[in-house]
Design an enzyme around this catalytic site. Structure first.
Site, mmCIF file in Angstrom:
data_model
loop_
_atom_site.group_PDB
_atom_site.id
_atom_site.type_symbol
_atom_site.label_atom_id
_atom_site.label_comp_id
_atom_site.label_asym_id
_atom_site.label_seq_id
_atom_site.Cartn_x
_atom_site.Cartn_y
_atom_site.Cartn_z
ATOM 1 N N GLU B 274 5.531 8.019 -1.196
ATOM 2 C CA GLU B 274 4.978 6.811 -1.811
ATOM 3 C C GLU B 274 6.010 6.122 -2.714
ATOM 4 O OE1 GLU B 274 1.198 7.221 -4.086
ATOM 5 O OE2 GLU B 274 0.279 6.445 -2.277
ATOM 6 N N HIS B 295 7.930 30.609 12.740
ATOM 7 C CA HIS B 295 7.300 30.812 14.044
ATOM 8 C C HIS B 295 6.629 29.541 14.552
ATOM 9 C CE1 HIS B 295 7.733 35.257 14.177
ATOM 10 N NE2 HIS B 295 7.889 35.067 12.886
ATOM 11 N N LYS B 406 -7.228 -0.794 1.596
ATOM 12 C CA LYS B 406 -8.290 -0.754 0.585
ATOM 13 C C LYS B 406 -9.150 -2.010 0.677
ATOM 14 C CE LYS B 406 -6.052 2.068 -2.978
ATOM 15 N NZ LYS B 406 -5.494 2.067 -4.336
#
Lengths: 434, 434
Positions: B274, B295, B406
């Site tokens: 950010e 792994h 938003k």
């Protein structure tokens, strides 16, 4: 699974693929599909994984775990593909199980192991130890530790252990010696492609999940494998991811909009990284989670370098819960919605936000997060990965680069002579200390 | 923290930075440091975060949470920087606390919220709700849901709620109306830089952690900030990450070798993404975990594209646990070691394995995972990020790209007129269905 690649088209995004580009790629998909079908027909190493929906016997798995079917907790000891498939299934379906707690020991951090063991009711816990070779250092070390913890608690671990391993090796010998419940890892199936075998399904069986539904969902996805990406969701996904990487999307952010699929993103990350990451090729999987990472990663995804594909996985139906009304004016709009509606709106808004900024993204839709759909998702992503491997022309089913560190570890611990261990001591340092 | 950048040198790795390149970069570090010091001196937005070790008052935080100090569980409701700093601290130090369970509601998945609430002993649970603006949709929706759950259980939530918010806004009004315990988000500190303020420390205080030690560790790290990367671990890290990105390492894989630091990797991912992800710039953080991801991701890191820096975070001292001996010859070497020794050997082997393949990596060493060292790590990475922001010449402390989604969300839910909501309906589709 259904796949929507509209937001990965060059008309929307950069990088993006044109419709003409897709048509050309589809010719390579047809050729790759022939190769894949030949591999399946001959049960070749790796390709054999795509036959698991019809080969895996759920009755045999249930019979094997019958002695531990009534435990309160199951601790699975495995790492990488020996844990992630099973964990993906029991985490995704947690609300549908019989309440058995599924715990995974997939790391060797001593403090963490101790805390996990202390939190388990050992007298009603079973052990699920998984290693094809029977020699995986982390898994065997943890198994020795857990076995001792059972002994110290006066619990007979031999009555409570299910072994999933190959036909030979130390774990198989141990199972024979102590007459442990045991199932076999199928031939030709690398760990990261083994979720739909006993490796992924023993834990699901103990937790009371519907193995048939998982396998039927996978089989339904298998039925879609055809020679065209326009007809097969799995190939549409694999081909698009490959095409985007070739055009600069070197990363693939996997973003489920369901908490229950958080582990799925980890499973996908192994599948994609270990299968395709070789010969200086491969797209790097990045794990994220909707909506949480809108407040963490979205700034970068929307405004950072044009180097990533974002993959959304979203169920069309979820459980829901009302948001209670409030007398605070600025928040009144929330009280008219449910949490599910807020989640759905945020998903659509985030998807559109990336498209509006010309950032490529793909939507993978599930009907809901249930056994059938999960089976389809796992199979679909495996098929997508196999296709991508053909398009990259890499050796999809091997992982040669992890051997170096394994040898070095053995050498460092006195487990034999390995030249890799000597290289460890020659580290170049440029230290800056507090 | 101590930092070793030896394996990021061009003599070891490609991409890598030459010693001459580091010397030249150090001149820019000196200039950036002057800018940072001026920002700190004036408490400028963002830079003010680097003053938190001396500004945060642990007594005030403890006094605010005193009414809930004896609960068994604390549910923190926040998202992004309002949750990750607190979660990083309580997860990293879980073994050192007073046993209070710390739970985080940082998503709005309805099924998950319900399951989490059902697992909480509401009659002995406190609420920690965190939102600077007091309008964050996810946080407020969850708070309304949790409040109702308390009411339904006959528990007076007003006696059990701590509010962390700005000086005004709906959450502040609510706190005043119900006379709730409340602390203030400090001015000039963006959420992702707020771990060392009340935002990150309220949960730590309720869980009985040593706030002074966290802040002292951070202050000790602050004391190392000088005009040279060769003298300051934080700047060495930030400058190296920037230099590697400029040379092709567009990703930064953060790999702690301690389970307790898994959440720290998430916190770092927000900080890095950010802050730096803007203007088509920014290095993508990738979260991983040692030894587990050896792994899963190591194959790609060692043999895939040369496009990533791997950052190891490793404590020099950990709790330990013996691996019991075994009569299986192939595994005898394990029984001579402890889990901690196996972990250490695997870390060294993995680090060397990347270096041997010419893949750049950096080692960040902590003395151990304790309050003092964690404070230093959080502060050090924040300072590294601020430095990197200066070197990238981006607006480190803003996140403009998250506003679009938003607004679209509010519009979709009927929370006002937003043109972004209309764009959602115009989605380009190319669907491939099962």
């Amino acid at each position: 699974m259904d796949v929507d690649i509209g937001n990965a088209l060059a008309s929307v995004a950069s990088p993006g693929i044109s419709r003409e580009g897709l048509e050309r790629l589809d010719e390579r998909v047809a050729t790759a599909h022939e190769r894949i079908e030949a591999g399946r027909a001959n049960d070749e190493h790796g390709y054999a994984a795509l036959n698991l929906p019809e080969r895996t016997d759920p009755d045999a798995i249930r019979a094997a775990v019958e002695p531990v079917a009534d435990v309160d907790a199951l601790v699975t000891i495995g790492i990488g593909g020996s844990a992630l498939g099973a964990a993906t299934i029991t985490d995704a379906l947690a609300d549908a199980g019989d309440g058995t707690e599924a715990v995974y020991l997939d790391n060797i951090d001593p403090a963490w192991i101790t805390r996990r063991l202390e939190a388990l009711p050992l007298e009603s816990t079973a052990i699920n130890v998984v290693s094809r070779s029977g020699t995986t250092a982390e898994t065997l070390a943890n198994f020795l530790v857990v076995r001792e913890a059972f002994e110290d608690a006066g619990v007979d671990w031999t009555e409570r252990t299910v072994v999933t391993t190959g036909e030979s090796g130390p774990l198989r010998s141990l199972a024979n010696r102590h007459d442990l419940a045991a199932v076999s890892v199928p031939d030709g199936v690398p760990g990261r492609f083994s979720a739909l075998s006993a490796v992924g399904l023993v834990a699901a069986a103990v937790c009371g999940h519907d193995l048939e539904a998982i396998l039927e969902g996978a089989a339904a996805e298998a039925d879609t494998l055809t020679g065209s990406l326009f007809e097969c969701p799995a190939y549409a996904y694999g081909a698009t991811a490959y095409a985007l990487d070739a055009r600069g999307a070197s990363m693939n952010a996997m973003v489920p909009y369901a908490e229950s699929l958080e582990t799925y993103a980890e499973w996908f990350a192994q599948l994609w990284a270990e299968s395709l990451g070789k010969d200086d090729l491969g797209q790097t999987p990045v794990r994220a989670l909707g909506v949480t990472d809108q407040h963490s990663q979205l700034q970068l995804y929307r405004a950072g370098p044009r180097d990533k594909l974002v993959t959304f996985v979203t169920p069309r139906k979820t459980a829901d819960r009302d948001i209670p009304g409030t007398d605070v004016d600025e928040l009144a709009y929330l009280g008219d919605a449910t949490l599910g509606e807020l989640l759905e709106a945020e998903f659509e808004a985030t998807e559109a936000s990336l498209a509006a900024a010309g950032r490529p993204n793909v939507r993978v839709e599930l009907e809901s997060v249930d056994a059938f759909e999960l089976g389809g998702l796992l199979y679909g992503m495996e098929a997508a990965c196999v296709l991508a491997g053909e398009l990259y022309e890499v050796s999809t089913f091997t992982q040669p680069a992890v051997e170096w560190a394994k040898n070095a570890t053995r050498g460092l611990l006195g487990g034999g002579e390995f030249e890799e261990a000597e290289a460890v001591a020659e580290k170049t340092t440029l230290r800056v200390e507090r």
